[in-house]
Design a protein around this motif. Structure first.
Motif, PDB file in Angstrom:
ATOM      1  N   GLU A  11       0.823  -1.225   0.000  1.00 13.45           N
ATOM      2  CA  GLU A  11       0.000   0.000   0.000  1.00 13.45           C
ATOM      3  C   GLU A  11       0.851   1.268   0.000  1.00 13.45           C
ATOM      4  O   GLU A  11       0.585   2.224  -0.731  1.00 13.45           O
ATOM      5  CB  GLU A  11      -0.923   0.006   1.225  1.00 13.45           C
ATOM      6  CG  GLU A  11      -2.087  -0.954   1.118  1.00 13.45           C
ATOM      7  CD  GLU A  11      -2.883  -0.760  -0.162  1.00 13.45           C
ATOM      8  OE1 GLU A  11      -3.222   0.387  -0.490  1.00 13.45           O
ATOM      9  OE2 GLU A  11      -3.150  -1.764  -0.854  1.00 13.45           O
ATOM     10  N   LEU A  12       1.897   1.279   0.849  1.00  7.96           N
ATOM     11  CA  LEU A  12       2.709   2.506   0.951  1.00  7.96           C
ATOM     12  C   LEU A  12       3.411   2.828  -0.367  1.00  7.96           C
ATOM     13  O   LEU A  12       3.410   3.979  -0.828  1.00  7.96           O
ATOM     14  CB  LEU A  12       3.723   2.391   2.090  1.00  7.96           C
ATOM     15  CG  LEU A  12       4.548   3.677   2.267  1.00  7.96           C
ATOM     16  CD1 LEU A  12       4.693   4.040   3.727  1.00  7.96           C
ATOM     17  CD2 LEU A  12       5.891   3.597   1.578  1.00  7.96           C
ATOM     18  N   ALA A  13       3.995   1.787  -0.975  1.00 10.19           N
ATOM     19  CA  ALA A  13       4.685   2.022  -2.259  1.00 10.19           C
ATOM     20  C   ALA A  13       3.680   2.535  -3.292  1.00 10.19           C
ATOM     21  O   ALA A  13       3.970   3.461  -4.049  1.00 10.19           O
ATOM     22  CB  ALA A  13       5.345   0.732  -2.728  1.00 10.19           C
ATOM     23  N   PRO A  33       9.656  -7.600  -7.316  1.00 15.34           N
ATOM     24  CA  PRO A  33       8.566  -8.280  -8.035  1.00 15.34           C
ATOM     25  C   PRO A  33       7.571  -9.034  -7.154  1.00 15.34           C
ATOM     26  O   PRO A  33       6.560  -9.502  -7.647  1.00 15.34           O
ATOM     27  CB  PRO A  33       9.316  -9.281  -8.918  1.00 15.34           C
ATOM     28  CG  PRO A  33      10.536  -9.610  -8.116  1.00 15.34           C
ATOM     29  CD  PRO A  33      10.895  -8.383  -7.332  1.00 15.34           C
ATOM     30  N   ARG A  34       7.820  -9.127  -5.846  1.00 16.32           N
ATOM     31  CA  ARG A  34       7.058 -10.078  -5.017  1.00 16.32           C
ATOM     32  C   ARG A  34       5.547  -9.829  -5.070  1.00 16.32           C
ATOM     33  O   ARG A  34       4.783 -10.791  -5.206  1.00 16.32           O
ATOM     34  CB  ARG A  34       7.562 -10.014  -3.587  1.00 16.32           C
ATOM     35  CG  ARG A  34       6.746 -10.845  -2.641  1.00 16.32           C
ATOM     36  CD  ARG A  34       7.593 -11.263  -1.494  1.00 16.32           C
ATOM     37  NE  ARG A  34       6.845 -11.452  -0.293  1.00 16.32           N
ATOM     38  CZ  ARG A  34       7.358 -11.976   0.809  1.00 16.32           C
ATOM     39  NH1 ARG A  34       8.625 -12.331   0.827  1.00 16.32           N
ATOM     40  NH2 ARG A  34       6.648 -12.135   1.880  1.00 16.32           N
ATOM     41  N   ASN A  35       5.138  -8.583  -4.950  1.00 18.14           N
ATOM     42  CA  ASN A  35       3.699  -8.315  -5.085  1.00 18.14           C
ATOM     43  C   ASN A  35       3.438  -7.979  -6.555  1.00 18.14           C
ATOM     44  O   ASN A  35       3.343  -6.826  -6.957  1.00 18.14           O
ATOM     45  CB  ASN A  35       3.279  -7.158  -4.176  1.00 18.14           C
ATOM     46  CG  ASN A  35       1.772  -7.023  -4.112  1.00 18.14           C
ATOM     47  OD1 ASN A  35       1.076  -7.359  -5.068  1.00 18.14           O
ATOM     48  ND2 ASN A  35       1.272  -6.534  -3.001  1.00 18.14           N
ATOM     49  N   ALA A  67      10.171  -1.019   2.218  1.00 20.81           N
ATOM     50  CA  ALA A  67       8.740  -0.765   2.493  1.00 20.81           C
ATOM     51  C   ALA A  67       8.000  -2.072   2.738  1.00 20.81           C
ATOM     52  O   ALA A  67       6.865  -2.255   2.300  1.00 20.81           O
ATOM     53  CB  ALA A  67       8.120   0.016   1.336  1.00 20.81           C
ATOM     54  N   THR A  68       8.664  -2.992   3.436  1.00 22.11           N
ATOM     55  CA  THR A  68       7.970  -4.209   3.869  1.00 22.11           C
ATOM     56  C   THR A  68       7.250  -3.909   5.182  1.00 22.11           C
ATOM     57  O   THR A  68       7.468  -2.857   5.787  1.00 22.11           O
ATOM     58  CB  THR A  68       8.973  -5.352   4.122  1.00 22.11           C
ATOM     59  OG1 THR A  68       9.823  -4.961   5.201  1.00 22.11           O
ATOM     60  CG2 THR A  68       9.800  -5.647   2.881  1.00 22.11           C
ATOM     61  N   ARG A  69       6.464  -4.855   5.666  1.00 21.24           N
ATOM     62  CA  ARG A  69       5.896  -4.707   7.008  1.00 21.24           C
ATOM     63  C   ARG A  69       7.047  -4.798   8.028  1.00 21.24           C
ATOM     64  O   ARG A  69       8.091  -5.414   7.725  1.00 21.24           O
ATOM     65  CB  ARG A  69       4.868  -5.816   7.258  1.00 21.24           C
ATOM     66  CG  ARG A  69       3.585  -5.640   6.442  1.00 21.24           C
ATOM     67  CD  ARG A  69       2.587  -6.753   6.712  1.00 21.24           C
ATOM     68  NE  ARG A  69       3.022  -8.025   6.173  1.00 21.24           N
ATOM     69  CZ  ARG A  69       2.787  -8.453   4.922  1.00 21.24           C
ATOM     70  NH1 ARG A  69       2.107  -7.714   4.070  1.00 21.24           N
ATOM     71  NH2 ARG A  69       3.235  -9.617   4.521  1.00 21.24           N
ATOM     72  N   PRO A  70       6.868  -4.217   9.222  1.00 24.16           N
ATOM     73  CA  PRO A  70       7.967  -4.208  10.207  1.00 24.16           C
ATOM     74  C   PRO A  70       8.571  -5.600  10.459  1.00 24.16           C
ATOM     75  O   PRO A  70       9.791  -5.746  10.523  1.00 24.16           O
ATOM     76  CB  PRO A  70       7.301  -3.632  11.461  1.00 24.16           C
ATOM     77  CG  PRO A  70       6.210  -2.745  10.929  1.00 24.16           C
ATOM     78  CD  PRO A  70       5.701  -3.438   9.694  1.00 24.16           C
TER      79      PRO A  70
END
Ligand SMILES: NC(=O)c1ccc[n+]([C@@H]2O[C@H](COP(=O)([O-])OP(=O)(O)OC[C@H]3O[C@@H](n4cnc5c(N)ncnc54)[C@H](OP(=O)(O)O)[C@@H]3O)[C@@H](O)[C@H]2O)c1
Length: 256
Positions: A11-13, A33-35, A67-70
């Motif tokens: 979401e943030l990206a 590329p993961r998402n 910008a992954t989750r913590p």
């Protein structure tokens, strides 16, 4: 031209990249590329390039946004080879510069930033620590950067990125409270958001008077504003807001 790469395309990206592109940022933007769905969407609509893996993003970027989750942040960084001269920008809440540094094999400059989703509308007040000219200019494309020179300020200020979310809930409550036969919902929504925007603009423009003083000047004895404010204060309506801020301050400072 300076390239910026995103590791973690959630979401943030999405809102940040939409915001900076709409604001006129023209530099290369590379994506992990993961998402796949979000990355492909950004590539097709916002002039980004999806790389084959995280390391390929790093290899072609001068600035790398984590910008992954913590919970995924440090592990993801441990798997990457940085080059001297690169800058790591962490938007991850609650992870401090020293913790990030321990996860890196090469010592590079680290900057924290906290853009919120109003970036998409070109209106994110983005906290930055420490200051860095490129990072400040980048986030200025989707709002206004606010650089601080102390990580404690950054942690305390990050609480307001959560208060930002609570404002939407307050807007919804006010829309539901004022809509009805006498006021259609869309008009109520326009007025609620317009009043909030107007109040914020006046408070920002009034450098020598605090928001509390502005409220006091409007809500004088015998006014309808005073009647409502008295009821809110008698019911300690602002107390849980203060408590919620204090709770988050404690959580965000837990690692100090
Ligand atoms: N969203 C906000 O309003 C907001 C505001 C301020 C700060 N932040 C911070 O921004 C960060 C991202 O938030 P978000 O809302 O964008 O989260 P999100 O939507 O969950 O996105 C995170 C993305 O990172 C991916 N990811 C996880 N591990 C990865 C790895 N090793 N390599 C590449 N990608 C990886 C995830 O993929 P999977 O789903 O497959 O795991 C997911 O697509 C968080 O740390 C948060 O604290 C968010």
């Amino acid at each position: 031209m300076t390239g910026i790469g995103f590791i973690g395309v959630g979401e943030l990206a999405l809102y940040t990249i939409k915001g900076v592109r709409r604001g006129g940022y023209q530099g290369p933007v590379l994506l992990s590329p993961r998402n796949r769905e979000k990355a492909n969407y950004l590539a097709a609509n916002y002039d980004c390039e999806v790389k084959r893996d995280n390391q390929a993003v790093l290899d072609d970027s001068d600035y790398i946004v984590i910008a992954t989750r913590p919970a995924d942040c440090l592990e993801t960084l441990r798997g990457l080879e940085f080059k001297p001269g690169q800058v790591l920008i962490s938007v991850v809440a609650g992870i401090e510069v020293e913790q990030l540094r321990t996860a890196l094999s090469t010592q590079v400059e680290i900057v924290r930033a906290m853009p919120v989703s109003s970036a998409e509308a070109g209106a994110s007040p983005t906290l930055i620590y420490p200051d860095n000219a490129f990072v400040r200019e980048f986030f200025d494309y989707c709002g206004n950067s606010i650089a601080v020179d102390n990580e404690i300020y950054f942690n305390q200020g990050s609480v307001l990125a959560c208060v930002y979310c609570w404002f939407f809930s307050l807007f919804e409550e006010l829309i539901q409270s004022t809509r009805g036969p006498a006021l259609p919902a869309d008009l109520s929504a326009e007025l609620v958001m317009g009043m909030a925007k107007g109040a914020a603009q006046l408070a920002l423009a009034s450098k020598d008077i605090s928001p509390g003083e502005i409220a006091g000047n409007i809500a004088t004895e015998g006014t309808f504003s005073r009647l409502g404010l008295d009821l809110l204060e008698e019911n300690a309506a602002f107390k849980p807001w203060r408590e919620a801020c204090e709770l988050l301050q404690k959580q965000l400072a837990a690692s100090d």
